[in-house]
Design a protein around this motif. Structure first.
Motif, PDB file in Angstrom:
ATOM      1  N   GLY A  45       0.792  -1.219   0.000  1.00  0.00           N
ATOM      2  CA  GLY A  45       0.000   0.000   0.000  1.00  0.00           C
ATOM      3  C   GLY A  45       0.825   1.270   0.000  1.00  0.00           C
ATOM      4  N   ALA A  46       2.128   1.159  -0.320  1.00  0.00           N
ATOM      5  CA  ALA A  46       3.008   2.331  -0.366  1.00  0.00           C
ATOM      6  C   ALA A  46       3.198   2.789  -1.809  1.00  0.00           C
ATOM      7  N   ILE A  47       3.374   4.084  -2.009  1.00  0.00           N
ATOM      8  CA  ILE A  47       3.661   4.633  -3.330  1.00  0.00           C
ATOM      9  C   ILE A  47       5.072   4.219  -3.730  1.00  0.00           C
ATOM     10  N   ALA A  48       5.210   3.682  -4.929  1.00  0.00           N
ATOM     11  CA  ALA A  48       6.500   3.207  -5.429  1.00  0.00           C
ATOM     12  C   ALA A  48       7.171   4.322  -6.216  1.00  0.00           C
ATOM     13  N   ALA A  49       8.319   4.792  -5.733  1.00  0.00           N
ATOM     14  CA  ALA A  49       8.999   5.926  -6.345  1.00  0.00           C
ATOM     15  C   ALA A  49      10.267   5.484  -7.055  1.00  0.00           C
ATOM     16  N   ILE A  50      10.351   5.764  -8.354  1.00  0.00           N
ATOM     17  CA  ILE A  50      11.584   5.610  -9.111  1.00  0.00           C
ATOM     18  C   ILE A  50      12.288   6.967  -9.104  1.00  0.00           C
ATOM     19  N   LEU A  51      13.543   6.996  -8.693  1.00  0.00           N
ATOM     20  CA  LEU A  51      14.301   8.244  -8.646  1.00  0.00           C
ATOM     21  C   LEU A  51      14.818   8.589 -10.043  1.00  0.00           C
ATOM     22  N   HIS A  52      14.506   9.794 -10.482  1.00  0.00           N
ATOM     23  CA  HIS A  52      14.840  10.287 -11.819  1.00  0.00           C
ATOM     24  C   HIS A  52      15.523  11.646 -11.671  1.00  0.00           C
ATOM     25  N   ILE A  53      16.475  11.937 -12.544  1.00  0.00           N
ATOM     26  CA  ILE A  53      17.062  13.275 -12.620  1.00  0.00           C
ATOM     27  C   ILE A  53      16.766  13.848 -13.996  1.00  0.00           C
ATOM     28  N   GLU A  54      16.216  15.050 -14.005  1.00  0.00           N
ATOM     29  CA  GLU A  54      15.803  15.715 -15.247  1.00  0.00           C
ATOM     30  C   GLU A  54      16.801  16.835 -15.564  1.00  0.00           C
ATOM     31  N   GLY A  55      17.769  16.531 -16.443  1.00  0.00           N
ATOM     32  CA  GLY A  55      18.849  17.466 -16.718  1.00  0.00           C
ATOM     33  C   GLY A  55      19.974  17.251 -15.718  1.00  0.00           C
ATOM     34  N   VAL A  56      21.075  16.670 -16.172  1.00  0.00           N
ATOM     35  CA  VAL A  56      22.073  16.163 -15.216  1.00  0.00           C
ATOM     36  C   VAL A  56      23.273  17.099 -15.097  1.00  0.00           C
ATOM     37  N   GLU A  57      23.002  18.383 -14.877  1.00  0.00           N
ATOM     38  CA  GLU A  57      24.088  19.317 -14.599  1.00  0.00           C
ATOM     39  C   GLU A  57      24.838  18.945 -13.323  1.00  0.00           C
ATOM     40  N   GLY A  58      24.205  18.166 -12.445  1.00  0.00           N
ATOM     41  CA  GLY A  58      24.848  17.723 -11.217  1.00  0.00           C
ATOM     42  C   GLY A  58      25.746  16.514 -11.392  1.00  0.00           C
ATOM     43  N   ILE A  59      25.967  16.089 -12.641  1.00  0.00           N
ATOM     44  CA  ILE A  59      26.901  15.004 -12.948  1.00  0.00           C
ATOM     45  C   ILE A  59      28.026  15.574 -13.792  1.00  0.00           C
ATOM     46  N   GLY A  60      29.252  15.378 -13.369  1.00  0.00           N
ATOM     47  CA  GLY A  60      30.393  15.884 -14.115  1.00  0.00           C
ATOM     48  C   GLY A  60      30.790  14.975 -15.259  1.00  0.00           C
TER      49      GLY A  60
END
Length: 343
Positions: A118-133
Motif C-alpha cells: 500500500g506504499a507509493i512506489a517511487a523511481i528516482l529520476h534526474i531531469e537534466g544532469v548538470e549535477g553530474i560531471g
C-alpha cells in the motif's frame, strides 16, 4: 477512488518540496497546494511513478525577479550537484519517515512489493544532469543511492547535449546532438541499468541515443507532434523508432502539449488526451504507451486538476479503450518497460 492503479512517468514533487523548503518532505504527508500529496495520491489511485530531481534557473534582479527568470541559461555545476543531492535526500527522508506511505524502488520487484504494502512506489529520476560531471563519478554515487532514470538534458544545453526549447509551432530538430560526454553517459547508463529519458532532448540528440543505446527508447512525458506541433512532442518518425526498440512514451498532461492550438488553457477536455493516446497507440502499439503526467511541473487540465482527479481521466479511458487496455496504459506497460531496462 480510482478503479485503476496509476504508475506515472513524471512528476516534479521533489523540486517543488525543495523550493517550498520542505526538506524533510513533511508537506507531502500533511497536505500542500500542489498537484501531488499523499491524500491526493490515495484519492486518485496514484500508486507509483518517476519522481524527478530538477535544478531550476535563478531569478533575475529587476523589479520583478520572476519576470526575468533565467530558466534556460546554463546551470552552475556546483550548485546543481548540491541541489541534486538535497532533492534526493528529501525522498530518502520521506521513505525513512513513512515507509508505509512511500518507498524508493530500484527494481520492478520492489515496485510490486511497495504496491502490495500500500506504499507509493517511487523511481528516482534526474531531469537534466548538470549535477553530474564529465568524469561520471556522480552518476555512480547517485545510482548507489537509488537513481534508475535520467534525462541527459532539460530544455537547455549542458556538457552532455542540447535540450529542445518550448516553441510552437516548430520542429524538435533544433540543433546539434549529444556531445562526446553525452555519448559516454548513454553507454554508462546502459551498463548500470539506468533508463535514458528522451523527453527534453532535441531531435538530433534523440537519434544519437537511438544509435548508441542498446536499451529501449523511452520518452517519459511527451506527446504526438502530429497533433500538437510543439517542439517538446515527438514526430511520427521518432515514435516509429521507439516502437522498433521496444520502447514506450508516457502521455504528458500539459495543456500546451495536448491542445492542437498549443495554448496553455486549462479548459482542455479528455477528448484531446484520448486523441493523443490513439495516435501514440497507432504508432507504438498497445504495449508502448502509458501515462507521464508532469504533475507539479505543468498546467494540468481542469477536469483533472491534480492527482486526486485521475479517476476522471481513467473513466474516460475505460469508456474509450475498454478495461484491459486502460489497465495496461495505467500500470502494466510501465512495469514491462522497466523490467526490460532496470530489471
Amino acid at each position: 477512488m480510482s478503479d485503476f492503479s496509476i504508475f506515472d512517468g513524471h512528476n516534479d514533487l521533489l523540486s517543488c518540496l525543495w523550493a517550498e523548503k520542505s526538506f524533510d518532505g513533511a508537506a507531502f504527508f500533511s497536505g500542500r497546494d500542489g498537484d501531488i500529496d499523499l491524500a491526493k495520491c490515495r484519492a486518485g489511485g496514484f500508486a507509483g511513478g518517476f519522481f524527478a530531481v530538477w535544478v531550476g534557473g535563478v531569478p533575475g534582479t529587476g523589479p520583478d525577479p520572476m519576470a526575468t527568470y533565467r530558466a534556460f541559461e546554463p546551470i552552475d555545476p556546483v550548485r546543481a550537484e548540491r541541489q541534486t543531492l538535497e532533492q534526493i535526500a528529501i525522498l530518502l527522508r520521506m521513505q525513512a519517515a513513512r515507509p508505509d506511505a512511500i518507498r524508493l524502488c530500484r527494481s520492478v520487484a520492489e515496485i510490486a512489493a511497495a504496491r502490495a504494502a500500500g506504499a507509493i512506489a517511487a523511481i528516482l529520476h534526474i531531469e537534466g544532469v548538470e549535477g553530474i560531471g564529465e568524469n561520471l563519478d556522480a552518476l555512480h554515487v547517485y545510482h548507489a543511492a537509488g537513481l534508475r532514470s535520467l534525462g541527459p538534458v532539460w530544455s537547455r544545453s549542458n556538457i552532455f547535449g542540447h535540450g529542445v526549447p518550448f516553441n510552437f509551432p516548430a520542429s524538435p530538430d533544433t540543433g546539434p546532438g549529444l556531445t562526446e560526454a553525452g555519448i559516454r553517459l548513454v553507454r554508462e547508463c546502459d551498463a548500470l541499468g539506468v533508463l535514458i529519458d528522451l523527453s527534453h532532448l532535441n531531435e538530433a540528440g534523440f537519434w544519437d541515443v537511438a544509435r548508441v543505446s542498446q536499451k529501449p527508447l523511452v520518452a517519459t512525458h511527451s506527446n504526438a507532434h502530429a497533433i500538437t506541433a510543439a517542439t517538446r512532442n515527438l514526430t511520427d518518425r521518432q515514435l516509429d523508432a521507439i516502437r522498433a526498440s521496444g520502447g514506450l512514451v508516457g502521455l504528458n498532461f500539459g495543456c500546451a502539449f495536448l491542445r492542437p492550438d498549443g495554448i496553455k488553457n486549462p479548459a482542455t477536455g479528455p477528448e484531446v488526451m484520448l486523441r493523443h493516446l490513439e495516435h501514440l497507440i497507432a504508432h507504438l502499439g498497445e504495449d508502448g504507451v502509458a501515462l507521464g503526467s508532469d504533475f507539479d511541473g505543468t498546467m494540468i487540465p481542469d477536469f483533472i486538476t491534480d492527482a486526486s482527479g485521475l479517476p476522471n481521466l481513467t473513466a474516460a479511458m475505460q469508456v474509450h479503450f475498454g478495461t484491459e487496455l486502460t489497465e495496461k496504459l495505467c500500470w502494466s506497460n510501465w512495469q514491462g518497460l522497466l523490467a526490460r531496462v532496470i530489471g
